[in-house]
Write a protein that holds these residues in place. Sequence first.
Motif, PDB file in Angstrom:
ATOM      1  N   VAL A 149       0.807  -1.179   0.131  1.00 29.87           N
ATOM      2  CA  VAL A 149      -0.042  -0.144   0.050  1.00 29.87           C
ATOM      3  C   VAL A 149       1.005   1.278   0.032  1.00 29.87           C
ATOM      4  O   VAL A 149       0.565   2.017  -1.001  1.00 29.87           O
TER       5      VAL A 149
ATOM      6  N   LEU B 205       1.508   1.558  -4.298  1.00 35.37           N
ATOM      7  CA  LEU B 205       0.324   2.154  -4.972  1.00 35.37           C
ATOM      8  C   LEU B 205       0.796   3.638  -4.851  1.00 35.37           C
ATOM      9  O   LEU B 205       1.490   4.013  -3.851  1.00 35.37           O
ATOM     10  N   LYS B 206       0.248   4.303  -5.912  1.00 30.92           N
ATOM     11  CA  LYS B 206       0.420   5.708  -5.837  1.00 30.92           C
ATOM     12  C   LYS B 206      -0.562   6.406  -4.731  1.00 30.92           C
ATOM     13  O   LYS B 206      -1.420   6.203  -4.599  1.00 30.92           O
TER      14      LYS B 206
ATOM     15  N   TYR C 159      -3.800   7.753  -6.026  1.00 31.61           N
ATOM     16  CA  TYR C 159      -4.579   6.649  -6.117  1.00 31.61           C
ATOM     17  C   TYR C 159      -5.101   6.036  -4.986  1.00 31.61           C
ATOM     18  O   TYR C 159      -6.565   5.958  -4.751  1.00 31.61           O
ATOM     19  N   VAL C 160      -4.551   6.077  -3.700  1.00 28.15           N
ATOM     20  CA  VAL C 160      -4.771   5.747  -2.548  1.00 28.15           C
ATOM     21  C   VAL C 160      -5.822   6.596  -1.842  1.00 28.15           C
ATOM     22  O   VAL C 160      -6.746   6.136  -1.398  1.00 28.15           O
ATOM     23  N   ASN C 161      -5.418   7.987  -2.042  1.00 33.19           N
ATOM     24  CA  ASN C 161      -6.046   8.917  -1.315  1.00 33.19           C
ATOM     25  C   ASN C 161      -7.273   9.842  -2.500  1.00 33.19           C
ATOM     26  O   ASN C 161      -7.553  10.869  -2.133  1.00 33.19           O
ATOM     27  N   LEU C 162      -7.502   9.263  -3.589  1.00 33.08           N
ATOM     28  CA  LEU C 162      -8.221   9.916  -4.526  1.00 33.08           C
ATOM     29  C   LEU C 162      -9.595  10.265  -3.712  1.00 33.08           C
ATOM     30  O   LEU C 162     -10.234   9.480  -3.141  1.00 33.08           O
ATOM     31  N   GLU C 163     -10.019  11.418  -4.023  1.00 30.27           N
ATOM     32  CA  GLU C 163     -11.106  12.330  -3.489  1.00 30.27           C
ATOM     33  C   GLU C 163     -11.451  12.181  -1.998  1.00 30.27           C
ATOM     34  O   GLU C 163     -12.184  12.483  -1.156  1.00 30.27           O
TER      35      GLU C 163
ATOM     36  N   PRO D 211     -11.076  14.055   1.759  1.00 28.71           N
ATOM     37  CA  PRO D 211     -11.647  15.327   2.109  1.00 28.71           C
ATOM     38  C   PRO D 211     -10.504  16.233   2.216  1.00 28.71           C
ATOM     39  O   PRO D 211     -10.867  17.505   2.145  1.00 28.71           O
TER      40      PRO D 211
ATOM     41  N   HIS E  33      -6.128  11.900   6.876  1.00 24.36           N
ATOM     42  CA  HIS E  33      -7.043  11.537   5.757  1.00 24.36           C
ATOM     43  C   HIS E  33      -6.295  10.343   4.890  1.00 24.36           C
ATOM     44  O   HIS E  33      -6.883  10.456   3.764  1.00 24.36           O
TER      45      HIS E  33
ATOM     46  N   LEU F 226      -4.871   7.209   3.639  1.00 25.09           N
ATOM     47  CA  LEU F 226      -5.332   5.735   3.876  1.00 25.09           C
ATOM     48  C   LEU F 226      -4.350   4.980   4.037  1.00 25.09           C
ATOM     49  O   LEU F 226      -4.483   3.966   4.474  1.00 25.09           O
TER      50      LEU F 226
ATOM     51  N   TRP G 230      -3.851   4.786   7.656  1.00 22.52           N
ATOM     52  CA  TRP G 230      -5.055   3.914   8.181  1.00 22.52           C
ATOM     53  C   TRP G 230      -4.567   2.610   7.898  1.00 22.52           C
ATOM     54  O   TRP G 230      -4.924   1.790   8.903  1.00 22.52           O
TER      55      TRP G 230
ATOM     56  N   PHE H 211      -8.315  -1.609  -1.955  1.00 18.02           N
ATOM     57  CA  PHE H 211      -7.511  -1.069  -2.951  1.00 18.02           C
ATOM     58  C   PHE H 211      -7.419  -1.544  -4.363  1.00 18.02           C
ATOM     59  O   PHE H 211      -7.219  -1.116  -5.407  1.00 18.02           O
TER      60      PHE H 211
ATOM     61  N   TRP I 242     -13.113   7.474  -1.942  1.00 19.90           N
ATOM     62  CA  TRP I 242     -12.198   7.634  -0.728  1.00 19.90           C
ATOM     63  C   TRP I 242     -12.994   6.993   0.481  1.00 19.90           C
ATOM     64  O   TRP I 242     -12.591   6.194   1.423  1.00 19.90           O
TER      65      TRP I 242
ATOM     66  N   LYS J  96     -13.139   3.183   0.107  1.00 19.03           N
ATOM     67  CA  LYS J  96     -11.913   2.359   0.670  1.00 19.03           C
ATOM     68  C   LYS J  96     -11.770   2.609   2.130  1.00 19.03           C
ATOM     69  O   LYS J  96     -11.299   1.568   2.800  1.00 19.03           O
TER      70      LYS J  96
END
Lengths: 87, 613
Positions: free
Chosen positions: A47, A51-52, A55-59, A61, A67, A69, A72, B97, B369, B372
């Motif tokens: 992770v 992973l970029k 990509y992991v945190n797209l969208e 907040p 925030h 992930l 997390w 993911f 987000w 996920k």
Amino acid sequence: MSEWINSTLGPLLQHLFQPIDQALAGVYMPWAKIVALSYFIGTMVWVFVGLKKEYVNLEAPSKHIWHDLRFWTVISMMPHVIVYLYL
Amino acid sequence: MQGAAGALAGIDVTIVIMYMIGVFVLGTFFGKYVKDAGDFFVASRALPFWAIGMSIVVSDIGAMDFVAVAGSAFTDGIAVANFDWIGSMPAMVFAAFVFVPYFWRSGVYTIPEWLGRRYNAGVQIIHAAMWGIFLLTMLSLMLWVTGDELMNTMLGWDPELVVWLMVFITGVYTFSGGLSAVVMVDVVQLIIMFIGGISLLVLSMWEVGGPVGLQEKITSTEPRVIISLQSEEEIQPATVEEALAKAGFNVTKVDRAPMRTDNANPNRFVARLETVEIDATKSEDIAATRTKAKELIESALSGVVTSEEEPEFQLRTYESHFKILLPHHTDKPYPWTGIVFGLGIVLAVAYMSGNQAIVQRTLGARSEWDAKGGMLFGGFLKSFIPLMVAVPGLCAVVLIPDLAEGDRAVPEMIGMLLPPGLKGLMFVALFAALMSSVDSTLSSASTIWTTDLFGRFYQIFSGKEMDEKFGLFMGRAFTLVFIILAGIMAPWIGQAEGLYVFIQTLLSMFQGPTLAILLLGIIWPRANRWGGLAGLSLGVVFTLTLNSIDGLFPSDDPFLFVAWWSFVFSMIVTVVVSLLTPPEPEEKIRGLVWGQVMHDGEIQRVLGEKASK
């Protein structure tokens, strides 16, 4: 049906699976712990490194660390690593 | 009538009634927000991560888990916690993911629908039919098992009354509010479940002297043999003691096992042994010692009765009760190889990524987000489940070690430890666990039947897709029919154990092959419809073959090993058949393959627009 499968495919599959079974039975138990821990640690590394971040945190907040992930994932998995290390 | 947990006090009954009314009102409140199929099936795509995570956990944990997992911890030790630890967290990270973003971006309602887009209608219908039947059967079974084996056994309540009460409450709010009602009620239910579970954990741990006391006391507990002999005559404990002593065991004491039910066998005994090791059994290998000891016990008991039925017994030792990973050759049901490969890599990933009841929540997320994050938060919360369900089972080894049936551990502990008020709260927690599983299964079953079975055939015969209003009507119709059908079938399914085992076995045959085609469908653009169909169907045949051959694997119930090897086999078949047949047109798989979504900016833009519609 079951008898037919046992008599025809049984011996063939026994030849395939028995050596694997014997090899696994001889595995030194600390290796089991290492394999299980590698599964958790490998997932965390995948992770974080594989992973970029976008990509992991797209969208997400916000861009704050709470925030993210990736963190997390680590926070969720660390208790498991400790449990499998000590039990 | 009073059950194992004792009678409920007035305050307990008040808590249970208030809970039922509260859940009913909260659930039906969300009905006013449901206007079309999207609102009903995926909650208008408005769910935040915390609600998704909480709902996933509570949907996965049923009331019977409190009883069965604690029972398994009582007899086999902490290794049962693997199902919520290595059997959940890594799989939920992969789901978060790898799988979830694709399902979520493609705008589907169900996994079979995604499979249909990626492969073909055949794969979609086979997968949907299997899950549709399984979920419907599960609905009846979880209602009956909880009504009969839990509420009837613990409290002496009429099981049919419990079943129809659950049918009414969960049926009305699921029918009315769809997924949003289910998820929001689940949030409340998870909080209640945690309060009840933690109360039992704290009081159990207090009684045994904390974690250190628990470990010390369990490891010093004498081994026990639970013996069940078939004889018309009443056999004396001294006879059993003599037979075991003759076989070379140092027997401390033999008692009749407490008779808990009316039809319990009077010739059931609990024998305490000083150790399982005697000259004939000593070995470096604990599993070999136990196996040899079992053979000696069996031959000793054969001499006690002349009945044609073989004596049944269970040898309980506690040396590995605190070992999370057990050797490959163990007579307990969780060898480490099966746990890591079969459970951790295959069954858990297949369950978390392929189970409609789990994935449907993430499809209702308000953003990718949140989808996920919901999975990760669910995994984090799930880590605490073994503390609430397995640890009380371990405490029962210290507090009630002579219990003949592990599944009685939690009812006995509730009756023994919880004061009025907390006992009511614990029962509310059990109801919460049941209702959250029922509402999730009901919602998922109606989604699959509406979208993948009825919807697919409607499209084939009418030549057009269902519109949103008709989809909502059918979704509600299936919800209503299924919950009533589940209530009617519950006593019948509950008693037809063979049917349930058959369906569960059938479903387990699909887990490895389904994961193989899901995984290849996402990561490998070259996987095509023929590969998917061959991988799924031949994979199931291979699973059937492995299940039919005796002695292939070291366990009596080798489902963990079968899952792993059927996954490997299906991967190979899908790859080979795909390479031997023409690839899918690029347009068909556009946006459905991981590499494209990761690296192709144009596709990411199109998918983003599609998902936001």
